[in-house]
Design an enzyme around this catalytic site. Sequence first.
Site, mmCIF file in Angstrom:
data_model
loop_
_atom_site.group_PDB
_atom_site.id
_atom_site.type_symbol
_atom_site.label_atom_id
_atom_site.label_comp_id
_atom_site.label_asym_id
_atom_site.label_seq_id
_atom_site.Cartn_x
_atom_site.Cartn_y
_atom_site.Cartn_z
ATOM 1 N N ASP A 41 53.407 -23.741 -30.895
ATOM 2 C CA ASP A 41 53.694 -23.711 -32.325
ATOM 3 C C ASP A 41 53.270 -25.001 -32.996
ATOM 4 O OD1 ASP A 41 54.882 -21.445 -31.690
ATOM 5 O OD2 ASP A 41 56.874 -21.968 -32.463
ATOM 6 N N SER A 90 56.774 -2.480 -32.522
ATOM 7 C CA SER A 90 55.494 -2.123 -33.116
ATOM 8 C C SER A 90 55.075 -0.787 -32.519
ATOM 9 C CB SER A 90 54.464 -3.212 -32.888
ATOM 10 O OG SER A 90 54.392 -3.504 -31.531
ATOM 11 N N GLU A 124 53.310 10.287 -41.514
ATOM 12 C CA GLU A 124 53.297 9.542 -42.779
ATOM 13 C C GLU A 124 52.201 8.482 -42.735
ATOM 14 O OE1 GLU A 124 57.028 6.641 -41.510
ATOM 15 O OE2 GLU A 124 57.429 8.483 -42.601
ATOM 16 N N LYS A 126 50.171 5.065 -42.634
ATOM 17 C CA LYS A 126 50.474 3.737 -42.107
ATOM 18 C C LYS A 126 50.002 2.726 -43.147
ATOM 19 C CE LYS A 126 50.045 0.974 -37.924
ATOM 20 N NZ LYS A 126 49.694 -0.317 -38.510
ATOM 21 N N GLU A 182 57.534 -1.649 -45.396
ATOM 22 C CA GLU A 182 56.338 -2.449 -45.553
ATOM 23 C C GLU A 182 56.245 -2.985 -46.985
ATOM 24 O OE1 GLU A 182 54.810 -2.412 -42.630
ATOM 25 O OE2 GLU A 182 52.720 -3.001 -42.949
ATOM 26 N N LYS A 296 56.022 10.475 -35.968
ATOM 27 C CA LYS A 296 57.333 10.177 -35.386
ATOM 28 C C LYS A 296 58.013 11.480 -35.010
ATOM 29 C CE LYS A 296 57.608 6.184 -38.332
ATOM 30 N NZ LYS A 296 58.146 5.553 -39.520
ATOM 31 N N LYS A 320 45.023 5.574 -35.729
ATOM 32 C CA LYS A 320 44.270 4.654 -36.585
ATOM 33 C C LYS A 320 42.985 5.292 -37.117
ATOM 34 C CE LYS A 320 45.771 0.565 -36.704
ATOM 35 N NZ LYS A 320 45.711 -0.435 -35.727
ATOM 36 N N CYS A 418 34.078 -27.528 -14.746
ATOM 37 C CA CYS A 418 34.271 -28.381 -13.569
ATOM 38 C C CYS A 418 33.120 -28.279 -12.577
ATOM 39 C CB CYS A 418 35.590 -28.058 -12.885
ATOM 40 S SG CYS A 418 35.554 -26.504 -11.972
HETATM 41 S S1 IVH Z 1 57.223 2.673 -37.873
HETATM 42 C C1 IVH Z 1 59.598 1.778 -34.333
HETATM 43 N N1 IVH Z 1 55.982 3.615 -39.979
HETATM 44 O O1 IVH Z 1 52.835 -0.696 -38.621
HETATM 45 C C2 IVH Z 1 58.525 2.048 -35.305
HETATM 46 N N2 IVH Z 1 55.383 1.464 -39.219
HETATM 47 O O2 IVH Z 1 51.757 -1.101 -35.961
HETATM 48 C C3 IVH Z 1 58.199 0.896 -36.135
HETATM 49 N N3 IVH Z 1 53.695 0.343 -40.555
HETATM 50 O O3 IVH Z 1 55.136 -3.128 -37.624
HETATM 51 C C4 IVH Z 1 57.191 1.083 -37.142
HETATM 52 N N4 IVH Z 1 53.446 1.936 -42.045
HETATM 53 O O4 IVH Z 1 54.608 -2.930 -40.125
HETATM 54 C C5 IVH Z 1 56.103 2.598 -39.131
HETATM 55 N N5 IVH Z 1 54.981 4.552 -41.856
HETATM 56 C C6 IVH Z 1 55.118 3.540 -41.017
HETATM 57 C C7 IVH Z 1 54.358 2.357 -41.149
HETATM 58 C C8 IVH Z 1 54.514 1.340 -40.207
HETATM 59 C C9 IVH Z 1 53.061 0.727 -41.670
HETATM 60 C C10 IVH Z 1 53.479 -0.928 -39.851
HETATM 61 C C11 IVH Z 1 54.725 -1.678 -39.519
HETATM 62 C C12 IVH Z 1 54.709 -1.867 -38.028
HETATM 63 C C13 IVH Z 1 53.267 -1.661 -37.720
HETATM 64 C C14 IVH Z 1 53.082 -1.198 -36.292
#
Ligand code: IVH
Length: 707
Positions: A41, A90, A124, A126, A182, A296, A320, A418
């Site tokens: 850090d 994440s 949903e 991202k 977010e 989900k 993605k 080295c």
């Molecule tokens: S769910 C346990 N839903 O993506 C599940 N994340 O790559 C936690 N993010 O850290 C995340 N849209 O910042 C979820 N509809 C969505 C999202 C979302 C954006 C971001 C979030 C997370 C990251 C993970």
Amino acid sequence: MQGAEGRLSEAEARRQHARLSDEIRAANIAYHAEDAPEISDAAYDGLREELRQLEAAWPKLAEAGSALEEVGAIASSSFAKVTHAQPMLSLDNAFSDEDVTEFVARVRRFLSLGEDEDVTILAEPKIDGLAVSLRYQNGELVQGATRGDGRVGENITANLKTVSDIPQRLQGAPETLEVRGEVYMVRADFLALNARQAEAGEKQFANPRNSAAGSLRQLDVSITSSRPLRFFAYGWGEMTELPRETQSGVMTWLRDLGFKTTDSRLGDAGAALEFYHEVERQRADMAYDIDGVVYKLDRLDWQQRLGSVGRSPRWAIAHKFAAERAVTRLNAIDIQVGRTGKLTPVARLEPVTVGGVVVTNATLHNEDEIERLDVRVGDWVELQRAGDVIPQILAQVSDPDEHAALPKFEPHETCPVCDSLAVREPGEVDRRCTGGLTCPAQRVERLKHFVQRRAVDIDGLGEQSIRLFFERSWLEGPADIFRLKDRAEEIAALEGWGEQSTANLMTSVETSRTVPLSRVLFGLGIRHIGEITARDLARAYPDWPTFSSLLQRLVDLRESFEPAVGEAEEKAKKRLNEALAAEISVSGIGPEVAAALVDFWAEGHNRSAVGELMDLMDVQTEAFKTIASSVSGKTIVFTGKLEAVSRDEAKAQAERLGAKVAGSVSSRTDILVAGPGAGSKLKKAESLGIETMDEAGWLRIVAQGQG
Ligand code: IVH
């Protein structure tokens, strides 16, 4: 630090700017995208400060955006730290429809679902912003925090209170409610903000996400409040009472409480994929940036059963969108020597913007990759960058004649640092420096690894100090850190040090003497022992004497191992490593990790280095939060067919209850759970007088543990 910037020529300033930006970006990627921080850090903060001063003296350099404003910036020390009541997880990524189908199949297997049982998924968008957690106590917003490393984030309550989408008071919320979501910026707002910034002669942001992140993490709250930030809720953390039984139900409930939520689609896997492709087509026309679709599982009881592995839930995945691409010139191929001696070729590129971020480096992984791509210094290359992932070179796209005239890349026969032989073992893709602990690069990398925050965490011992002390032979191995106090006077006499910083360093060394076993294990930098594996190991072998006797047993086992008559070498090795993994018997720890542990412990110099370290440190027994249950601390073996839960789920249940799962029955086994068809293991357990039970008996224990 360089000091009076006036002394630098513009070209020098540019070079320094590029170097510092690269280092900061590399550190961000290592920390966030790879979960493998490479610098401490303190070193990171030092780099940022240097860059800040340089940009203050040469504002022109930051015109195209600054690494200081980019996301993924690591928690600076200016905000107070917040430990999340529940970790902020994440998501694992899927890149194709097949990956998504596989995700659903995995869920079905884990839950042992019958064919007639439907899996409902909430899909949903991202959102490409910044994750935050909002804590409400009796309906009042009491704390807002960034995600940080998932366990500890930054307290940015005051900043979040300025975001108008975030309600400060809720009607009808449970006593404790943590809403997660977010923070983002709408594209039009981002463009307008940049225009205002330009007019005022202020710096420009590279993209809406950087702009949202930079705006939120302002120590001066009035700056945050002047920025057009927004918020979407997508989940929750701690919550005293769950108001609904499904993800979609809770999301609707959150919307009724006053939170903004995105469009979503509820249905089977087919409907989820349809939603993905629809969103993909509309993406460019949407008001804000998104980088994929999140799926989900709708049923919360299933989410609960699935739990998480490492940092990602088993019940969700991010699908993605394809990465953005660009073409640029390959200026050089440098070789980096890592902690374990691995030589990694790194592409140095003519700076180019991909997906809003200036890219100057890309990994080339190994020499096979260079050969496969046939990239040569001087080539035009196409690269892509997806999210926080390190940019990747896809192909060389030079004019064929020009390409043919360029010299081919020759693998290094010796270590560039080295000069020891660099060899590539048969069957391995990586070339490694054989210098081991004689290679300065490896030693410095190991020290850097040892002192980083997630390992032994020695504040104030950054990369530069490590190099400085290393050159003077004050710091040759980790144990020397705890002997630095004998050098206090010499350190204080060094340029830029002085009494105070030396005293600070001594204090942090003293503090770090006491750390839990898992962090020391991780810090040792043994191949394949990352943070999660180290924690899994320490959970099962919680103190050093117990762990070191395991290591010794493994070494003995390997020494006494005999290949079967006529058994091929490869096959014998595989059988040995499997036996080693069975001896460790921690779920998720396989032959590779087992072999790495033995390799490490079989080396006399490693044993003595660790011995010295253990004498000087006060390594703490690992205390893990597991649910106290009648099986805590016990070793359980599952055998035969399980019907209500899958083997993986049973293992996960046992671990949640603080038990250890083993693969074979021995005198160390406490309980055998035997389903129909159990054979020799059941007989052996009975002969050893070990407690046995059927699946129903096991599920009663699980139910008690949850009650
Ligand atoms: S769910 C346990 N839903 O993506 C599940 N994340 O790559 C936690 N993010 O850290 C995340 N849209 O910042 C979820 N509809 C969505 C999202 C979302 C954006 C971001 C979030 C997370 C990251 C993970």
